[in-house]
Design an enzyme around this catalytic site. Structure first.
Site, short mmCIF file in Angstrom:
data_model
loop_
_atom_site.label_atom_id
_atom_site.label_comp_id
_atom_site.label_asym_id
_atom_site.label_seq_id
_atom_site.Cartn_x
_atom_site.Cartn_y
_atom_site.Cartn_z
N ALA A 65 0.79 -1.20 0.11
CA ALA A 65 0.02 0.05 0.05
C ALA A 65 0.93 1.20 -0.07
O ALA A 65 2.16 1.06 0.61
CB ALA A 65 -0.89 0.15 1.25
N GLY A 109 0.68 -5.18 1.03
CA GLY A 109 -0.47 -5.26 -0.10
C GLY A 109 -0.06 -5.76 -1.35
O GLY A 109 -0.98 -6.44 -1.84
N GLU A 112 -0.60 -9.29 -0.77
CA GLU A 112 -1.81 -9.59 -0.58
C GLU A 112 -2.70 -9.61 -1.68
O GLU A 112 -3.61 -10.56 -2.09
CB GLU A 112 -2.42 -8.69 0.53
CG GLU A 112 -1.89 -8.83 1.82
CD GLU A 112 -2.01 -7.53 2.92
OE1 GLU A 112 -1.99 -6.40 2.40
OE2 GLU A 112 -2.49 -7.80 4.01
N GLU A 132 4.73 -4.93 7.19
CA GLU A 132 3.97 -3.74 8.07
C GLU A 132 4.52 -3.71 9.49
O GLU A 132 4.43 -2.54 9.74
CB GLU A 132 2.39 -4.28 8.03
CG GLU A 132 1.75 -4.23 6.56
CD GLU A 132 1.90 -5.52 5.74
OE1 GLU A 132 2.70 -6.22 6.18
OE2 GLU A 132 1.10 -5.51 4.88
N1 CAA Z 1 4.95 2.98 -0.58
C1 CAA Z 1 5.26 4.40 -1.28
N2 CAA Z 1 6.26 4.68 -2.00
C2 CAA Z 1 6.85 3.42 -1.99
C3 CAA Z 1 6.83 2.04 -1.48
C4 CAA Z 1 5.37 1.94 -0.71
N3 CAA Z 1 5.02 1.04 -0.09
N4 CAA Z 1 7.82 1.33 -1.63
C5 CAA Z 1 8.55 2.05 -2.39
N5 CAA Z 1 8.18 3.35 -2.42
C6 CAA Z 1 9.01 4.33 -3.40
C7 CAA Z 1 10.00 4.79 -2.37
O1 CAA Z 1 9.65 5.78 -1.27
C8 CAA Z 1 11.02 5.44 -3.48
O2 CAA Z 1 10.56 6.69 -3.71
P1 CAA Z 1 11.26 8.03 -3.88
O3 CAA Z 1 12.38 7.52 -4.96
O4 CAA Z 1 10.34 9.13 -4.08
O5 CAA Z 1 11.99 8.01 -2.53
C9 CAA Z 1 10.77 4.36 -4.65
O6 CAA Z 1 9.48 3.76 -4.19
C10 CAA Z 1 11.66 3.41 -4.69
O7 CAA Z 1 11.76 2.95 -3.46
P2 CAA Z 1 13.32 2.51 -2.64
O8 CAA Z 1 14.39 3.91 -2.71
O9 CAA Z 1 12.93 2.35 -1.14
O10 CAA Z 1 13.88 1.21 -3.30
P3 CAA Z 1 14.93 0.09 -2.99
O11 CAA Z 1 15.21 -0.52 -3.81
O12 CAA Z 1 15.97 0.73 -1.99
O13 CAA Z 1 13.99 -0.77 -1.81
C11 CAA Z 1 12.09 -2.05 -1.14
C12 CAA Z 1 12.85 -1.68 -2.24
C13 CAA Z 1 12.80 -2.96 -0.16
C14 CAA Z 1 10.66 -2.62 -1.63
C15 CAA Z 1 11.59 -0.53 -0.33
O14 CAA Z 1 11.02 0.46 -1.23
C16 CAA Z 1 10.39 -0.84 0.74
O15 CAA Z 1 10.85 -1.42 1.94
N6 CAA Z 1 9.14 -0.52 0.68
C17 CAA Z 1 8.24 -0.63 1.58
C18 CAA Z 1 7.59 -1.79 1.96
C19 CAA Z 1 6.39 -2.01 2.84
O16 CAA Z 1 6.73 -1.67 3.88
N7 CAA Z 1 5.41 -2.44 2.38
C20 CAA Z 1 4.10 -2.30 3.06
C21 CAA Z 1 3.23 -1.20 3.12
S1 CAA Z 1 2.10 -1.32 4.17
C22 CAA Z 1 0.90 -2.34 3.44
O17 CAA Z 1 0.80 -2.48 2.29
C23 CAA Z 1 -0.30 -2.31 4.23
C24 CAA Z 1 -1.53 -3.35 3.85
O18 CAA Z 1 -1.49 -4.34 4.30
C25 CAA Z 1 -2.37 -3.00 2.74
#
Ligand code: CAA
Length: 258
Positions: A65, A109, A112, A132
């Protein structure tokens, strides 16, 4: 119809939906989820389509998400909106078969949404996770429920409590994915599987899907009863007779209802 966050293509009787928000690793913002719902509904209503494939990019199926959209929300808002809203469940409610073709990150998500599909074909670089907990929350679109049913309590607890990722090998071993293919041939393999499914009688594939899904909702005896009755119902299909006649006459079935 053109979209901002997804691309929809048709290959014969297969509808391919590609999540396309590369700058955010396909993070599932409200706009993307809305478009996904619209595309799925259109393909579901389209008589020329017999199977759907949902995919992302080589780097990310979807990284979850959209955290930037969620960060300022408060309890009152998410409760009133019933966020994660039912829009997310559109894939789970689809009656035609849906395959998730997952390369790269399928996190939160993203994992999911993949689990809402009927089965997952994983590229060898796929990584699954419910991270999460690392951002102070828990899965909200089925991660604690569908993952537990698919991989069992031990793995689901491990994933949800540590936030660690599972690679494709572990995901296949654990029952989360049906098969692993090289990342370069993911789309080709997913389309081939989808074309095979779409080549059968559509009511038969829909009934098969509905029967397997019952296994997650009811007791074994009720599930077996449901299966027996839906098996009986296939005898009302012209295609059931055609399929059996084609076998006996050693020819290819000519399905009427696809
Ligand atoms: N939401 C918003 N933006 C996101 C995102 C997310 N879930 N995941 C990645 N991005 C964005 C980053 O902010 C970044 O944007 P900027 O360049 O503007 O900073 C861009 O995508 C690239 O991401 P990274 O620089 O972080 O890329 P990376 O290769 O270094 O890392 C990753 C990749 C390990 C996937 C890392 O991006 C990450 O940990 N993302 C979040 C994962 C996460 O926590 N997901 C769960 C979300 S909560 C949820 O999903 C609730 C639910 O149950 C519905």
């Amino acid at each position: 119809m053109s979209y901002e966050y997804i691309i929809v293509e048709k290959y014969d009787r297969v509808g391919l939906i590609k999540l396309d928000r590369p700058e955010a690793l396909n993070a599932l913002c409200v706009g993307l989820i809305g478009e996904l719902g619209k595309a799925v509904a259109d393909l579901e209503a389209d008589d020329s389509i017999g199977c759907l494939v949902v995919t992302g990019s080589e780097k990310a199926f979807a990284a979850g998400a959209d955290i930037k959209e969620m960060v300022d929300k408060d309890f009152q808002t998410v409760y009133r909106e019933d966020f994660i809203t039912d829009d997310w469940e559109v894939l789970a409610n689809t009656r035609k078969p849906v395959i998730a073709a997952v390369a790269g990150y399928a996190l939160g998500g993203g994992c999911e949404v993949a689990m809402m599909c009927d089965f997952i074909i994983a590229a060898d670089n796929a990584k699954f996770g419910q991270p999460e907990i690392t951002i102070g929350t828990i899965p909200g679109a089925g991660g604690t429920q569908r993952l537990t049913r698919l991989v069992g309590k031990a793995k689901a607890m491990d994933m949800c409590l540590t936030g660690r990722m599972m690679d494709a090998e572990e995901a296949e071993r654990s029952g989360l994915v049906s098969r692993i293919v090289p990342v370069d041939s993911l789309i080709e393999e997913a389309l081939a599987a989808a074309k095979k499914i779409a080549g059968y009688s559509l009511p038969a594939t829909m009934i098969a899907k509905e029967a397997v899904d019952r296994a997650y909702e009811v007791s074994l005896s009720e599930g077996l009863r449901f299966e027996r009755r839906t098996f009986h119902s296939t005898f009302a299909l012209e295609d059931r007779r055609e399929g059996m006649m084609a076998f006996i006459e050693k020819r290819k079935a000519n399905w009427k209802h696809r």
